[in-house]
Scaffold this motif. Sequence first.
Motif, PDB file in Angstrom:
ATOM      1  N   LYS A 276      -2.014   8.802  -8.088  1.00 40.30           N
ATOM      2  CA  LYS A 276      -3.155   8.108  -8.642  1.00 40.30           C
ATOM      3  C   LYS A 276      -3.764   5.868  -7.778  1.00 40.30           C
ATOM      4  N   LEU A 277      -2.589   6.554  -8.404  1.00 39.70           N
ATOM      5  CA  LEU A 277      -2.252   4.488  -8.548  1.00 39.70           C
ATOM      6  C   LEU A 277      -2.509   4.279  -6.578  1.00 39.70           C
ATOM      7  N   CYS A 278      -2.099   5.166  -6.753  1.00 36.07           N
ATOM      8  CA  CYS A 278      -1.969   4.497  -5.044  1.00 36.07           C
ATOM      9  C   CYS A 278      -3.400   5.060  -4.054  1.00 36.07           C
ATOM     10  N   GLU A 279      -3.512   6.696  -4.379  1.00 40.30           N
ATOM     11  CA  GLU A 279      -4.733   6.319  -3.918  1.00 40.30           C
ATOM     12  C   GLU A 279      -5.913   5.892  -3.554  1.00 40.30           C
ATOM     13  N   GLU A 280      -5.977   5.285  -5.317  1.00 40.47           N
ATOM     14  CA  GLU A 280      -7.042   4.710  -6.025  1.00 40.47           C
ATOM     15  C   GLU A 280      -7.525   2.820  -4.751  1.00 40.47           C
ATOM     16  N   GLY A 281      -5.474   2.760  -4.031  1.00 45.86           N
ATOM     17  CA  GLY A 281      -4.812   1.098  -3.153  1.00 45.86           C
ATOM     18  C   GLY A 281      -4.952   1.536  -2.107  1.00 45.86           C
ATOM     19  N   GLY A 282      -6.134   2.659  -1.541  1.00 37.16           N
ATOM     20  CA  GLY A 282      -5.881   3.387  -0.147  1.00 37.16           C
ATOM     21  C   GLY A 282      -4.757   3.444   0.469  1.00 37.16           C
ATOM     22  N   ILE A 283      -3.668   4.284  -0.076  1.00 30.21           N
ATOM     23  CA  ILE A 283      -2.243   4.068   0.388  1.00 30.21           C
ATOM     24  C   ILE A 283      -1.989   5.041   0.179  1.00 30.21           C
ATOM     25  N   THR A 284      -1.455   6.094   1.147  1.00 27.02           N
ATOM     26  CA  THR A 284      -1.517   7.202   1.325  1.00 27.02           C
ATOM     27  C   THR A 284       0.353   7.947   0.499  1.00 27.02           C
ATOM     28  N   ILE A 285       0.495   8.813  -0.070  1.00 28.32           N
ATOM     29  CA  ILE A 285       1.826   8.446  -0.977  1.00 28.32           C
ATOM     30  C   ILE A 285       2.523  10.104   1.004  1.00 28.32           C
ATOM     31  N   LYS A 286       3.640  10.080   1.410  1.00 29.46           N
ATOM     32  CA  LYS A 286       3.767  11.066   2.141  1.00 29.46           C
ATOM     33  C   LYS A 286       4.687  11.947   1.511  1.00 29.46           C
ATOM     34  N   ARG A 287       5.851  10.979   0.763  1.00 31.78           N
ATOM     35  CA  ARG A 287       6.948  12.336  -0.169  1.00 31.78           C
ATOM     36  C   ARG A 287       6.677  11.382  -1.126  1.00 31.78           C
ATOM     37  N   ILE A 288       7.060  11.981  -2.031  1.00 31.67           N
ATOM     38  CA  ILE A 288       7.790  11.151  -4.018  1.00 31.67           C
ATOM     39  C   ILE A 288       9.358  12.064  -4.534  1.00 31.67           C
ATOM     40  N   ASN A 289      10.158  11.552  -4.515  1.00 30.78           N
ATOM     41  CA  ASN A 289      11.034  12.783  -5.265  1.00 30.78           C
ATOM     42  C   ASN A 289      12.203  11.336  -6.339  1.00 30.78           C
ATOM     43  N   LYS A 290      12.499  12.235  -7.158  1.00 27.19           N
ATOM     44  CA  LYS A 290      13.372  12.009  -7.571  1.00 27.19           C
ATOM     45  C   LYS A 290      15.252  11.709  -7.129  1.00 27.19           C
ATOM     46  N   ILE A 291      15.146  11.345  -7.205  1.00 25.69           N
ATOM     47  CA  ILE A 291      16.804  11.214  -6.287  1.00 25.69           C
ATOM     48  C   ILE A 291      18.666  10.619  -7.729  1.00 25.69           C
TER      49      ILE A 291
END
Lengths: 309, 378
Positions: A276-291
């Motif tokens: 959500k934070l990134c979306e508000e900042g105009g950044i598209t998240i392609k992938r996010i995962n715990k490593i």
Amino acid sequence: MNSIEVKNLTKKFGDFVSVDNISFNVKQAEIFGFLGANGAGKSTTIRMLCGILEPTFGDAVVGGCSVAKNPDSVKQNIGYMSQRFSLYNDLAVGENLDFFGGVYGLSNQKLNERKKWVLKIANLEGKENLLTGSLPGGIKQRLALGAAVIHQPDIVFLDEPTSGVDPISRRNFWELINELSSEGTTVFVTTHYLEEAEFCNNIILIDAGRLIAEGNPKQLKTDYLKNSIYEIESDRVIEALELLEKQNFVVETSIFGNNIHISVEEKFNDLSRINKLCEEGGITIKRINKIVPTLEDVFIHLLGNEKIL
Amino acid sequence: MNLKRIRAIAKKEFKHLFRDIRMLLILLLFPVFLLGIFGYAVNFDVHHIKIVVYDEENSMISKEFINSLTKSTYFDLVGYINNDSQIREILDEKKAQGIVVISKSFSKDFYSKQEAKIQFLIDGVDGNTANIIQFYSTAATQSLNAKLTTEVLSRVGTKSFMPIDLRPIFWFNPDLKSTRFFIPGLIAMILIITAAVSVSLSLVREKERGTIEQINVSSIKSSELLIGKTLPYVLLALVNAAMILIAGYILFDVVVKGSYPLLFLSTLIFLIASTSIGILVSVVSDSQQVAFSIATMVTMLPSFILSGFVFPIESMPAIIQVITNITPAKFFINVLRAIVLRGVGVFAIWDQLLYLILYASILLGAAILIYNKKEAKN
């Protein structure tokens, strides 16, 4: 059985404390990684362990001999390969081996036997008349290691042996290190490449002369890093990093290639908040995962961002 | 000390030497080349001085006088002038270095038992040569004087005699050839430069390339390292010394009068002193460039200027005489002149050899001190 036992080893140069009261043990035939940023005191420690620099305080027993009391006997039992290529470029391969064999008192049949062995591990069989300076970097490195252990020492110290060598040669070099260790030689190695550190049986990390972490790679990742690590791939890396840094649930951020690693507080598990934070900042998240954290994550955590290895 | 390790180092050093054939040839031939250059160029003997005669009289006696000058190899008569306005021109254009002026009244003065004066104008720009010209001309005049006096006195029936007849005889260098005097100095200078420079370069090269680290962690002791590394260069310098002596014999007739074993031993001691300069230089410098500059400077200038090679030490001011002790070449030149020219035995030179040993010990001691101090800082 321990090959090396270091106790309260300290070296001061005037007021400057280069190595500050460190203690650790190295088991026989293990590959022991010695890590730290430039200037952390790695070379000073190695020089003391090799018996060429006298400790200000404390002692280390290397191959059964005290470096403080009996440095000359230490030298008999060890091999050393420096970060600078230290064979003679203007001599032939065989002449270099003759020299280093002679320096360690080998002669005749024993020398020939060991020369053959070195030529084999360096892939230089039948090429001992080649001028050393004309060899490619990877081969030179293997030859240097062979020369360092020509007298079959119990312990070999490798000071950044793979710096400036291409990735494939580096991997081959580590195979060689594994071979030595499986034959019973203790390998004490410093490196800047953290993926290499993963190959070590045990690791210690020093910073400003102090020992700040020790254990095998797995222990280091679990014992020293309680936070969870997330890897985020986005279209605007820098902006995303700046944005996430400001959040109070984020403990640390760092860039790994095109990705961002963030370490977050243990209880945090609300991934949608990041999205959500990134979306508000105009950044598209392609992938996010715990490593599973890498050693690099651990060390960045331990050393702080300003002291990347 | 372990001979095996020393041999391994010396062997490796020889291989370095033979790998670079060009460098080896330079090291071997350069000294002989230097000897040729110096031997022929640095020559204080003055021969074939060009003179011009301005003979206003052209009499028997004036001709005899000129003859007495030109019959030796010292003076060459290159021309006559008949006008004193030409004198300036001849000296200005260096057509001759001296002009003999014989006045119209020369014979008249001579026969009237007055002093017959001859003027000798000498180009004084080169003071040394001018002095020698004056010395030669005076000597020639004196012998003519003696002859004339005898003739004149015998005509009046008196037997002439010389009140004091000084007859100098030059030992060791009978014809006073300056090359013979220079060759010992040359040998000393060439050896000290090649030994100090090559040893310092070979030691600093290990530092520069980082190979010294590898040697430091091995069980080699520093004494073994130093002996192994200097041995090949000492041998090379001995070959150099032999070549210079052979060239000196062929080119300049210099024969070693004294004993060869003593000469060999002294040369060896001198080379140890010279290499200790190289070792000290290698301790204080971290690059081959620096080592080369320092080593040539500290060996070349003192061994040329302060060693007694060219300028006699006895005529230097007292303080400079003390400073001359900074170069071992001074002692070795004394030794060489003693053995090569005078052919004396060890009794005449043992003190000089002792100085050389003392010199080497002091320098090696200093090198070890500085090295240990530097090591403790790293």
